[in-house]
Motif scaffolding. Structure first.
Motif, PDB file in Angstrom:
ATOM      1  N   LEU A 138     -33.105  14.664 -22.095  1.00  0.00           N
ATOM      2  CA  LEU A 138     -32.808  14.286 -20.724  1.00  0.00           C
ATOM      3  C   LEU A 138     -33.848  14.830 -19.749  1.00  0.00           C
ATOM      4  O   LEU A 138     -33.892  14.419 -18.586  1.00  0.00           O
ATOM      5  CB  LEU A 138     -31.415  14.800 -20.339  1.00  0.00           C
ATOM      6  N   SER A 139     -34.708  15.740 -20.187  1.00  0.00           N
ATOM      7  CA  SER A 139     -35.674  16.356 -19.275  1.00  0.00           C
ATOM      8  C   SER A 139     -36.668  15.343 -18.716  1.00  0.00           C
ATOM      9  O   SER A 139     -37.106  15.456 -17.570  1.00  0.00           O
ATOM     10  CB  SER A 139     -36.434  17.484 -19.984  1.00  0.00           C
ATOM     11  N   TYR A 140     -37.014  14.334 -19.526  1.00  0.00           N
ATOM     12  CA  TYR A 140     -37.818  13.201 -19.045  1.00  0.00           C
ATOM     13  C   TYR A 140     -37.570  12.023 -19.998  1.00  0.00           C
ATOM     14  O   TYR A 140     -38.333  11.797 -20.943  1.00  0.00           O
ATOM     15  CB  TYR A 140     -39.309  13.523 -18.978  1.00  0.00           C
ATOM     16  N   PRO A 141     -36.484  11.273 -19.768  1.00  0.00           N
ATOM     17  CA  PRO A 141     -36.077  10.235 -20.719  1.00  0.00           C
ATOM     18  C   PRO A 141     -36.674   8.864 -20.459  1.00  0.00           C
ATOM     19  O   PRO A 141     -36.381   7.911 -21.181  1.00  0.00           O
ATOM     20  CB  PRO A 141     -34.560  10.193 -20.539  1.00  0.00           C
ATOM     21  N   TRP A 142     -37.508   8.742 -19.425  1.00  0.00           N
ATOM     22  CA  TRP A 142     -37.942   7.418 -18.980  1.00  0.00           C
ATOM     23  C   TRP A 142     -38.830   6.707 -19.984  1.00  0.00           C
ATOM     24  O   TRP A 142     -38.881   5.471 -19.991  1.00  0.00           O
ATOM     25  CB  TRP A 142     -38.649   7.541 -17.635  1.00  0.00           C
ATOM     26  N   HIS A 143     -39.514   7.442 -20.837  1.00  0.00           N
ATOM     27  CA  HIS A 143     -40.362   6.781 -21.833  1.00  0.00           C
ATOM     28  C   HIS A 143     -39.598   6.507 -23.127  1.00  0.00           C
ATOM     29  O   HIS A 143     -39.631   5.386 -23.650  1.00  0.00           O
ATOM     30  CB  HIS A 143     -41.587   7.635 -22.152  1.00  0.00           C
ATOM     31  N   ARG A 144     -38.910   7.507 -23.647  1.00  0.00           N
ATOM     32  CA  ARG A 144     -38.198   7.345 -24.926  1.00  0.00           C
ATOM     33  C   ARG A 144     -37.033   6.369 -24.801  1.00  0.00           C
ATOM     34  O   ARG A 144     -36.759   5.583 -25.707  1.00  0.00           O
ATOM     35  CB  ARG A 144     -37.698   8.712 -25.419  1.00  0.00           C
ATOM     36  N   TYR A 145     -36.322   6.427 -23.667  1.00  0.00           N
ATOM     37  CA  TYR A 145     -35.136   5.588 -23.462  1.00  0.00           C
ATOM     38  C   TYR A 145     -35.210   4.909 -22.086  1.00  0.00           C
ATOM     39  O   TYR A 145     -34.417   5.225 -21.186  1.00  0.00           O
ATOM     40  CB  TYR A 145     -33.858   6.429 -23.530  1.00  0.00           C
ATOM     41  N   PRO A 146     -36.126   3.985 -21.881  1.00  0.00           N
ATOM     42  CA  PRO A 146     -36.283   3.408 -20.533  1.00  0.00           C
ATOM     43  C   PRO A 146     -35.032   2.703 -20.029  1.00  0.00           C
ATOM     44  O   PRO A 146     -34.664   2.848 -18.852  1.00  0.00           O
ATOM     45  CB  PRO A 146     -37.464   2.442 -20.707  1.00  0.00           C
ATOM     46  N   GLU A 147     -34.366   1.937 -20.876  1.00  0.00           N
ATOM     47  CA  GLU A 147     -33.186   1.208 -20.430  1.00  0.00           C
ATOM     48  C   GLU A 147     -32.019   2.155 -20.171  1.00  0.00           C
ATOM     49  O   GLU A 147     -31.298   2.010 -19.170  1.00  0.00           O
ATOM     50  CB  GLU A 147     -32.800   0.152 -21.468  1.00  0.00           C
ATOM     51  N   LEU A 148     -31.825   3.131 -21.064  1.00  0.00           N
ATOM     52  CA  LEU A 148     -30.744   4.089 -20.884  1.00  0.00           C
ATOM     53  C   LEU A 148     -31.001   4.960 -19.655  1.00  0.00           C
ATOM     54  O   LEU A 148     -30.074   5.263 -18.890  1.00  0.00           O
ATOM     55  CB  LEU A 148     -30.584   4.959 -22.129  1.00  0.00           C
ATOM     56  N   ALA A 149     -32.259   5.350 -19.447  1.00  0.00           N
ATOM     57  CA  ALA A 149     -32.600   6.149 -18.269  1.00  0.00           C
ATOM     58  C   ALA A 149     -32.266   5.387 -16.993  1.00  0.00           C
ATOM     59  O   ALA A 149     -31.717   5.955 -16.036  1.00  0.00           O
ATOM     60  CB  ALA A 149     -34.074   6.540 -18.305  1.00  0.00           C
ATOM     61  N   GLN A 150     -32.572   4.105 -16.978  1.00  0.00           N
ATOM     62  CA  GLN A 150     -32.257   3.282 -15.817  1.00  0.00           C
ATOM     63  C   GLN A 150     -30.749   3.184 -15.611  1.00  0.00           C
ATOM     64  O   GLN A 150     -30.253   3.241 -14.478  1.00  0.00           O
ATOM     65  CB  GLN A 150     -32.854   1.881 -15.983  1.00  0.00           C
ATOM     66  N   GLU A 151     -30.019   3.060 -16.717  1.00  0.00           N
ATOM     67  CA  GLU A 151     -28.554   2.980 -16.628  1.00  0.00           C
ATOM     68  C   GLU A 151     -27.977   4.276 -16.058  1.00  0.00           C
ATOM     69  O   GLU A 151     -27.107   4.250 -15.173  1.00  0.00           O
ATOM     70  CB  GLU A 151     -27.964   2.717 -18.018  1.00  0.00           C
ATOM     71  N   ILE A 152     -28.445   5.412 -16.565  1.00  0.00           N
ATOM     72  CA  ILE A 152     -27.955   6.703 -16.080  1.00  0.00           C
ATOM     73  C   ILE A 152     -28.280   6.871 -14.604  1.00  0.00           C
ATOM     74  O   ILE A 152     -27.453   7.315 -13.804  1.00  0.00           O
ATOM     75  CB  ILE A 152     -28.559   7.851 -16.910  1.00  0.00           C
ATOM     76  N   ASP A 153     -29.505   6.519 -14.240  1.00  0.00           N
ATOM     77  CA  ASP A 153     -29.943   6.660 -12.855  1.00  0.00           C
ATOM     78  C   ASP A 153     -29.052   5.848 -11.921  1.00  0.00           C
ATOM     79  O   ASP A 153     -28.567   6.359 -10.900  1.00  0.00           O
ATOM     80  CB  ASP A 153     -31.399   6.212 -12.737  1.00  0.00           C
ATOM     81  N   GLN A 154     -28.814   4.589 -12.262  1.00  0.00           N
ATOM     82  CA  GLN A 154     -28.002   3.724 -11.400  1.00  0.00           C
ATOM     83  C   GLN A 154     -26.548   4.187 -11.366  1.00  0.00           C
ATOM     84  O   GLN A 154     -25.905   4.179 -10.308  1.00  0.00           O
ATOM     85  CB  GLN A 154     -28.081   2.273 -11.878  1.00  0.00           C
ATOM     86  N   TYR A 155     -26.041   4.616 -12.510  1.00  0.00           N
ATOM     87  CA  TYR A 155     -24.647   5.067 -12.590  1.00  0.00           C
ATOM     88  C   TYR A 155     -24.428   6.280 -11.692  1.00  0.00           C
ATOM     89  O   TYR A 155     -23.422   6.378 -10.972  1.00  0.00           O
ATOM     90  CB  TYR A 155     -24.303   5.402 -14.041  1.00  0.00           C
ATOM     91  N   ALA A 156     -25.384   7.221 -11.727  1.00  0.00           N
ATOM     92  CA  ALA A 156     -25.275   8.418 -10.890  1.00  0.00           C
ATOM     93  C   ALA A 156     -25.443   8.071  -9.410  1.00  0.00           C
ATOM     94  O   ALA A 156     -24.734   8.605  -8.545  1.00  0.00           O
ATOM     95  CB  ALA A 156     -26.312   9.447 -11.323  1.00  0.00           C
ATOM     96  N   ARG A 157     -26.388   7.166  -9.108  1.00  0.00           N
ATOM     97  CA  ARG A 157     -26.591   6.757  -7.712  1.00  0.00           C
ATOM     98  C   ARG A 157     -25.340   6.100  -7.139  1.00  0.00           C
ATOM     99  O   ARG A 157     -24.964   6.348  -5.987  1.00  0.00           O
ATOM    100  CB  ARG A 157     -27.773   5.795  -7.616  1.00  0.00           C
ATOM    101  N   ASP A 158     -24.720   5.248  -7.931  1.00  0.00           N
ATOM    102  CA  ASP A 158     -23.521   4.557  -7.467  1.00  0.00           C
ATOM    103  C   ASP A 158     -22.415   5.549  -7.098  1.00  0.00           C
ATOM    104  O   ASP A 158     -21.567   5.260  -6.243  1.00  0.00           O
ATOM    105  CB  ASP A 158     -23.009   3.596  -8.533  1.00  0.00           C
ATOM    106  N   ARG A 159     -22.412   6.711  -7.751  1.00  0.00           N
ATOM    107  CA  ARG A 159     -21.394   7.733  -7.503  1.00  0.00           C
ATOM    108  C   ARG A 159     -21.914   8.868  -6.629  1.00  0.00           C
ATOM    109  O   ARG A 159     -21.231   9.874  -6.434  1.00  0.00           O
ATOM    110  CB  ARG A 159     -20.880   8.262  -8.843  1.00  0.00           C
ATOM    111  N   ARG A 160     -23.155   8.701  -6.134  1.00  0.00           N
ATOM    112  CA  ARG A 160     -23.791   9.688  -5.262  1.00  0.00           C
ATOM    113  C   ARG A 160     -23.839  11.065  -5.908  1.00  0.00           C
ATOM    114  O   ARG A 160     -23.642  12.092  -5.245  1.00  0.00           O
ATOM    115  CB  ARG A 160     -23.073   9.748  -3.895  1.00  0.00           C
ATOM    116  N   GLN A 161     -24.094  11.058  -7.188  1.00  0.00           N
ATOM    117  CA  GLN A 161     -24.191  12.295  -7.954  1.00  0.00           C
ATOM    118  C   GLN A 161     -25.590  12.441  -8.543  1.00  0.00           C
ATOM    119  O   GLN A 161     -26.396  11.491  -8.513  1.00  0.00           O
ATOM    120  CB  GLN A 161     -23.145  12.326  -9.076  1.00  0.00           C
ATOM    121  N   ILE A 162     -25.858  13.610  -9.101  1.00  0.00           N
ATOM    122  CA  ILE A 162     -27.149  13.917  -9.714  1.00  0.00           C
ATOM    123  C   ILE A 162     -26.949  14.214 -11.194  1.00  0.00           C
ATOM    124  O   ILE A 162     -25.975  14.860 -11.584  1.00  0.00           O
ATOM    125  CB  ILE A 162     -27.799  15.137  -9.027  1.00  0.00           C
ATOM    126  N   VAL A 163     -27.882  13.732 -11.997  1.00  0.00           N
ATOM    127  CA  VAL A 163     -27.972  14.118 -13.405  1.00  0.00           C
ATOM    128  C   VAL A 163     -29.377  14.664 -13.635  1.00  0.00           C
ATOM    129  O   VAL A 163     -30.366  14.025 -13.253  1.00  0.00           O
ATOM    130  CB  VAL A 163     -27.714  12.923 -14.344  1.00  0.00           C
TER     131      VAL A 163
END
Length: 337
Positions: A110-135
């Motif tokens: 999770l320290s930098y997932p954007w290369h290994r898991y680009p789609e999952l990283a995008q999903e996590i990012d949007q999910y957290a943004r929608d809830r105004r939280q940080i991961v």
């Protein structure tokens, strides 16, 4: 520093999770509201007693649904320490987000997932943004020694021509799971077979490499990672069990790449019994010459990981952003009481 204590929920009470609990109990600006673990031996026990401290009046629960969830203005933060694989731990993090928690996790991927898991990283990012939280993922490595600390040191330079970070960890002084994780007691053939299947090695070294390039706003190319066993020349005894001559006592792992097409970044990690301990960051520059930053004796991983998790929680508590962040995206963490 916030006027009221930061409410935190330790999630996962293995060796690192217990150290996180201990840190929280000793930190005035942090207040435990509950603790979660699936181990039936720990469920119902007092967290203070589990951490070797006085009775804290907080019992371990099995699920986040069972945890106390006080309503507050600021963030409630889960301190997540259950696994290294992001795909496996994402359902846990997702559940924590659903229950109103931001998440600071020790998950290395999770320290930098954007290369290994680009789609999952995008999903996590949007999910957290929608809830105004940080991961955010952090730890001693990845999260500090071989990435964030190196990034901070670059601030005193203008023109960097090379970055080399090395870490030496004597696993004989560390917990049994780590000794097993680096292959102690295996034959070289067993180690190499697992390495070919990507089933052994330090998780997060390439993430650290990519985090450095990301933090410097530089493209990264020609990325390679190699891993080799370290073999003992004599019989030794470890906490994980006896290791015979010509068996594995650890690993040597190297990740390297070219930033901006011509700046080499090399991360060199040795984790083996009897290796000695040292952390070293070397910057080659045109304006400052060669900068060599050394921590003799190294930074002890378990304690440092627990401490930086809590420090990161204190940092993001008042941070206005949301989404999936890295240690390069937030203010410098520090020991603010």
């Amino acid at each position: 520093m916030p006027s009221e204590p930061i409410l935190v929920l330790p999630y996962g009470l293995g060796p690192i999770g217990i150290k996180i609990v201990e840190n929280c109990l000793l930190t005035q600006s942090v207040r435990l509201i509950s603790a979660v673990d699936i181990d039936p031996v720990k469920i119902g026990r007092d967290v203070g007693e589990l951490a070797g401290r006085e009775h804290a009046g907080i019992s371990v629960v099995a699920t986040v649904e069972d945890a106390e969830t006080p309503q507050i203005r600021g963030r409630r933060i889960a301190l997540h320490a259950t696994g290294s694989n992001l795909v496996s731990v994402w359902p846990q993090i997702k559940q924590l987000l659903d229950h109103g928690y931001s998440v600071v996790s020790t998950c290395e991927e999770l320290s930098y997932p954007w290369h290994r898991y680009p789609e999952l990283a995008q999903e996590i990012d949007q999910y957290a943004r929608d809830r105004r939280q940080i991961v955010i993922g952090t730890g001693v490595n990845p999260g500090f020694v071989m990435d964030s600390l190196a990034l901070f040191i670059t601030s005193v330079t203008r023109d960097i021509t090379a970055i080399h970070v090395s870490r030496r960890v004597d696993v004989a002084k560390r917990r049994i799971p780590l000794q097993k994780k680096v292959g102690a007691g295996m034959t070289p053939e067993q180690f190499k077979q697992l390495a070919e299947q990507n089933r052994i090695g330090h998780v997060g070294l390439e993430e650290s490499l990519r985090l450095i390039a990301y933090g410097l706003n530089l493209g990264l190319s020609d990325v390679t990672t190699t891993i080799e066993p370290v073999i003992t020349e004599e019989d030794i005894e470890l906490a994980a069990g006896p290791v015979k001559k010509n068996e594995v006592i650890g690993l040597h792992q190297v990740s390297r790449g070219l930033a901006a097409g011509h700046i080499p970044i090399v991360l060199d990690l040795i984790m083996c019994a009897g290796s000695g301990q040292e952390d070293r960051i070397t910057l080659e520059t045109t304006d400052m010459g060669k900068l060599d930053i050394v921590v003799p004796g190294g930074i002890f991983g378990d304690t440092a990981t627990a401490n930086i998790v809590v420090s990161t929680a204190r940092t993001i508590h008042s941070f206005s952003g949301s989404g999936l962040l890295t240690m390069a995206d937030i203010p410098i963490t520090r020991n603010v009481r």
